[in-house]
Design an enzyme around this catalytic site. Sequence first.
Site, PDB file in Angstrom:
ATOM      1  N   CYS A  25       0.652  -1.179  -0.155  1.00 25.85           N
ATOM      2  CA  CYS A  25       0.063  -0.171  -0.034  1.00 25.85           C
ATOM      3  C   CYS A  25       0.842   1.309  -0.142  1.00 25.85           C
ATOM      4  O   CYS A  25       1.689   1.514   0.870  1.00 25.85           O
ATOM      5  CB  CYS A  25      -0.788   0.067   1.144  1.00 25.85           C
ATOM      6  SG  CYS A  25      -1.769   1.491   1.556  1.00 25.85           S
ATOM      7  N   CYS A  68       0.368   3.625   3.163  1.00 24.01           N
ATOM      8  CA  CYS A  68       1.201   2.883   4.308  1.00 24.01           C
ATOM      9  C   CYS A  68       2.590   3.203   4.177  1.00 24.01           C
ATOM     10  O   CYS A  68       3.269   3.726   5.170  1.00 24.01           O
ATOM     11  CB  CYS A  68       0.913   1.445   4.368  1.00 24.01           C
ATOM     12  SG  CYS A  68      -0.715   1.097   4.974  1.00 24.01           S
ATOM     13  N   ASP A 113      -1.321  16.512  -2.178  1.00 24.11           N
ATOM     14  CA  ASP A 113      -1.717  15.445  -3.328  1.00 24.11           C
ATOM     15  C   ASP A 113      -0.618  15.609  -4.366  1.00 24.11           C
ATOM     16  O   ASP A 113      -0.267  16.697  -4.670  1.00 24.11           O
ATOM     17  CB  ASP A 113      -3.026  15.558  -4.064  1.00 24.11           C
ATOM     18  CG  ASP A 113      -3.635  14.304  -4.774  1.00 24.11           C
ATOM     19  OD1 ASP A 113      -4.426  13.533  -4.411  1.00 24.11           O
ATOM     20  OD2 ASP A 113      -2.997  14.368  -5.712  1.00 24.11           O
ATOM     21  N   HIS A 158      -3.848   1.251   8.532  1.00 23.07           N
ATOM     22  CA  HIS A 158      -4.532   0.784   7.250  1.00 23.07           C
ATOM     23  C   HIS A 158      -6.021   0.483   7.418  1.00 23.07           C
ATOM     24  O   HIS A 158      -6.432  -0.660   7.896  1.00 23.07           O
ATOM     25  CB  HIS A 158      -3.656  -0.230   6.721  1.00 23.07           C
ATOM     26  CG  HIS A 158      -4.344  -0.689   5.372  1.00 23.07           C
ATOM     27  ND1 HIS A 158      -3.842   0.010   4.055  1.00 23.07           N
ATOM     28  CD2 HIS A 158      -5.330  -1.494   4.677  1.00 23.07           C
ATOM     29  CE1 HIS A 158      -4.434  -0.469   2.841  1.00 23.07           C
ATOM     30  NE2 HIS A 158      -5.421  -1.468   3.430  1.00 23.07           N
ATOM     31  N   ASN A 206     -13.844   9.171  -1.901  1.00 21.96           N
ATOM     32  CA  ASN A 206     -14.313   8.514  -2.729  1.00 21.96           C
ATOM     33  C   ASN A 206     -14.022   7.000  -2.371  1.00 21.96           C
ATOM     34  O   ASN A 206     -13.251   6.385  -1.686  1.00 21.96           O
ATOM     35  CB  ASN A 206     -13.022   8.503  -4.215  1.00 21.96           C
ATOM     36  CG  ASN A 206     -13.282   9.792  -4.861  1.00 21.96           C
ATOM     37  OD1 ASN A 206     -14.227  10.580  -4.781  1.00 21.96           O
ATOM     38  ND2 ASN A 206     -12.073  10.289  -5.303  1.00 21.96           N
ATOM     39  N   HIS A 234      -8.690   7.622   2.639  1.00 16.96           N
ATOM     40  CA  HIS A 234      -8.320   9.202   2.802  1.00 16.96           C
ATOM     41  C   HIS A 234      -9.433  10.053   2.407  1.00 16.96           C
ATOM     42  O   HIS A 234     -10.220   9.840   1.684  1.00 16.96           O
ATOM     43  CB  HIS A 234      -7.101   9.340   1.549  1.00 16.96           C
ATOM     44  CG  HIS A 234      -7.710   8.702   0.332  1.00 16.96           C
ATOM     45  ND1 HIS A 234      -7.572   7.314  -0.039  1.00 16.96           N
ATOM     46  CD2 HIS A 234      -7.983   9.503  -0.798  1.00 16.96           C
ATOM     47  CE1 HIS A 234      -7.923   7.246  -1.359  1.00 16.96           C
ATOM     48  NE2 HIS A 234      -8.280   8.423  -1.712  1.00 16.96           N
ATOM     49  N   HIS A 236     -10.129  13.714   0.937  1.00 18.05           N
ATOM     50  CA  HIS A 236      -9.650  15.018  -0.052  1.00 18.05           C
ATOM     51  C   HIS A 236     -10.427  16.285   0.559  1.00 18.05           C
ATOM     52  O   HIS A 236     -11.623  16.302   0.798  1.00 18.05           O
ATOM     53  CB  HIS A 236     -10.304  14.853  -1.357  1.00 18.05           C
ATOM     54  CG  HIS A 236      -9.703  13.625  -2.190  1.00 18.05           C
ATOM     55  ND1 HIS A 236      -8.593  13.431  -3.204  1.00 18.05           N
ATOM     56  CD2 HIS A 236     -10.063  12.231  -2.356  1.00 18.05           C
ATOM     57  CE1 HIS A 236      -8.602  12.492  -3.724  1.00 18.05           C
ATOM     58  NE2 HIS A 236      -9.266  11.591  -2.953  1.00 18.05           N
TER      59      HIS A 236
HETATM   60  P1  5GP Z   1      -8.529   8.515  -4.906  1.00 19.95           P
HETATM   61  O1  5GP Z   1      -8.643   8.454  -6.535  1.00 19.95           O
HETATM   62  O2  5GP Z   1      -8.225   7.039  -4.647  1.00 19.95           O
HETATM   63  O3  5GP Z   1      -9.737   9.107  -4.111  1.00 19.95           O
HETATM   64  O4  5GP Z   1      -7.400   9.091  -4.650  1.00 19.95           O
HETATM   65  C1  5GP Z   1      -6.003   9.120  -4.569  1.00 19.95           C
HETATM   66  C2  5GP Z   1      -5.306  10.416  -4.774  1.00 19.95           C
HETATM   67  O5  5GP Z   1      -3.775  10.132  -4.314  1.00 19.95           O
HETATM   68  C3  5GP Z   1      -5.167  10.862  -6.124  1.00 19.95           C
HETATM   69  O6  5GP Z   1      -5.752  12.419  -5.964  1.00 19.95           O
HETATM   70  C4  5GP Z   1      -3.744  10.906  -6.500  1.00 19.95           C
HETATM   71  O7  5GP Z   1      -3.300  12.111  -7.158  1.00 19.95           O
HETATM   72  C5  5GP Z   1      -3.044  10.760  -5.103  1.00 19.95           C
HETATM   73  N1  5GP Z   1      -1.866  10.145  -5.121  1.00 19.95           N
HETATM   74  C6  5GP Z   1      -1.358   8.898  -5.687  1.00 19.95           C
HETATM   75  N2  5GP Z   1      -0.267   8.352  -5.309  1.00 19.95           N
HETATM   76  C7  5GP Z   1       0.469   9.431  -4.484  1.00 19.95           C
HETATM   77  C8  5GP Z   1       1.577   9.445  -3.965  1.00 19.95           C
HETATM   78  O8  5GP Z   1       2.115   8.705  -4.224  1.00 19.95           O
HETATM   79  N3  5GP Z   1       1.836  10.779  -3.189  1.00 19.95           N
HETATM   80  C9  5GP Z   1       0.941  11.649  -3.071  1.00 19.95           C
HETATM   81  N4  5GP Z   1       1.305  12.793  -2.290  1.00 19.95           N
HETATM   82  N5  5GP Z   1      -0.518  11.554  -3.599  1.00 19.95           N
HETATM   83  C10 5GP Z   1      -0.772  10.521  -4.546  1.00 19.95           C
HETATM   84 ZN    ZN Z   2      -2.346   1.234   3.713  1.00 21.08          ZN
END
Ligand code: 5GP
Ligand code: ZN
Length: 115
Positions: free
Chosen positions: A3, A6, A29, A45, A86, A99, A101
């Site tokens: 993950c 994590c 992000d 987690h 989401n 998470h 946003h």
């Molecule tokens: P989801 O689509 O799962 O609700 O949002 C995941 C978010 O995590 C996305 O907006 C994506 O840009 C962000 N994200 C994905 N990988 C990473 C990462 O390695 N570092 C950071 N800071 N954000 C990430």
């Molecule tokens: Zn995790």
Amino acid sequence: MECIFCKIVNKELPSEIVYEDDEILAFKDINPKAPVHVLIISKKHIGSVNELKKEDKDLIGNLILVAKNMAEKTEINKIGYKLCFNVGKGAGQMVNHLHLHLLGGWTESVPKHNI
Ligand code: 5GP
Ligand code: ZN
């Protein structure tokens, strides 16, 4: 451990951390969808809102309070901001680690669907 969030919690992957306590981490992000886009995550987690248990209710409340404090700190609260979980692939969840946003910082029209 696979993950990525994590790994961010464990500092095995870099991130721009903006808040940290015993149970919560907040970081920018990597691919922001708004001028201010912060992810507020539980250090423990949990895959998604679908996996929440009754004993997680304080954690969820605290995630929202951290988001509110970050909105104040960045002053995006003056115009307005969005908070979004989401849940599941069909809703655009890409990272299976709970998470929240926090999105804001627009100066003109506010996009209605920006995630
Ligand atoms: P989801 O689509 O799962 O609700 O949002 C995941 C978010 O995590 C996305 O907006 C994506 O840009 C962000 N994200 C994905 N990988 C990473 C990462 O390695 N570092 C950071 N800071 N954000 C990430
Ligand atoms: Zn995790």
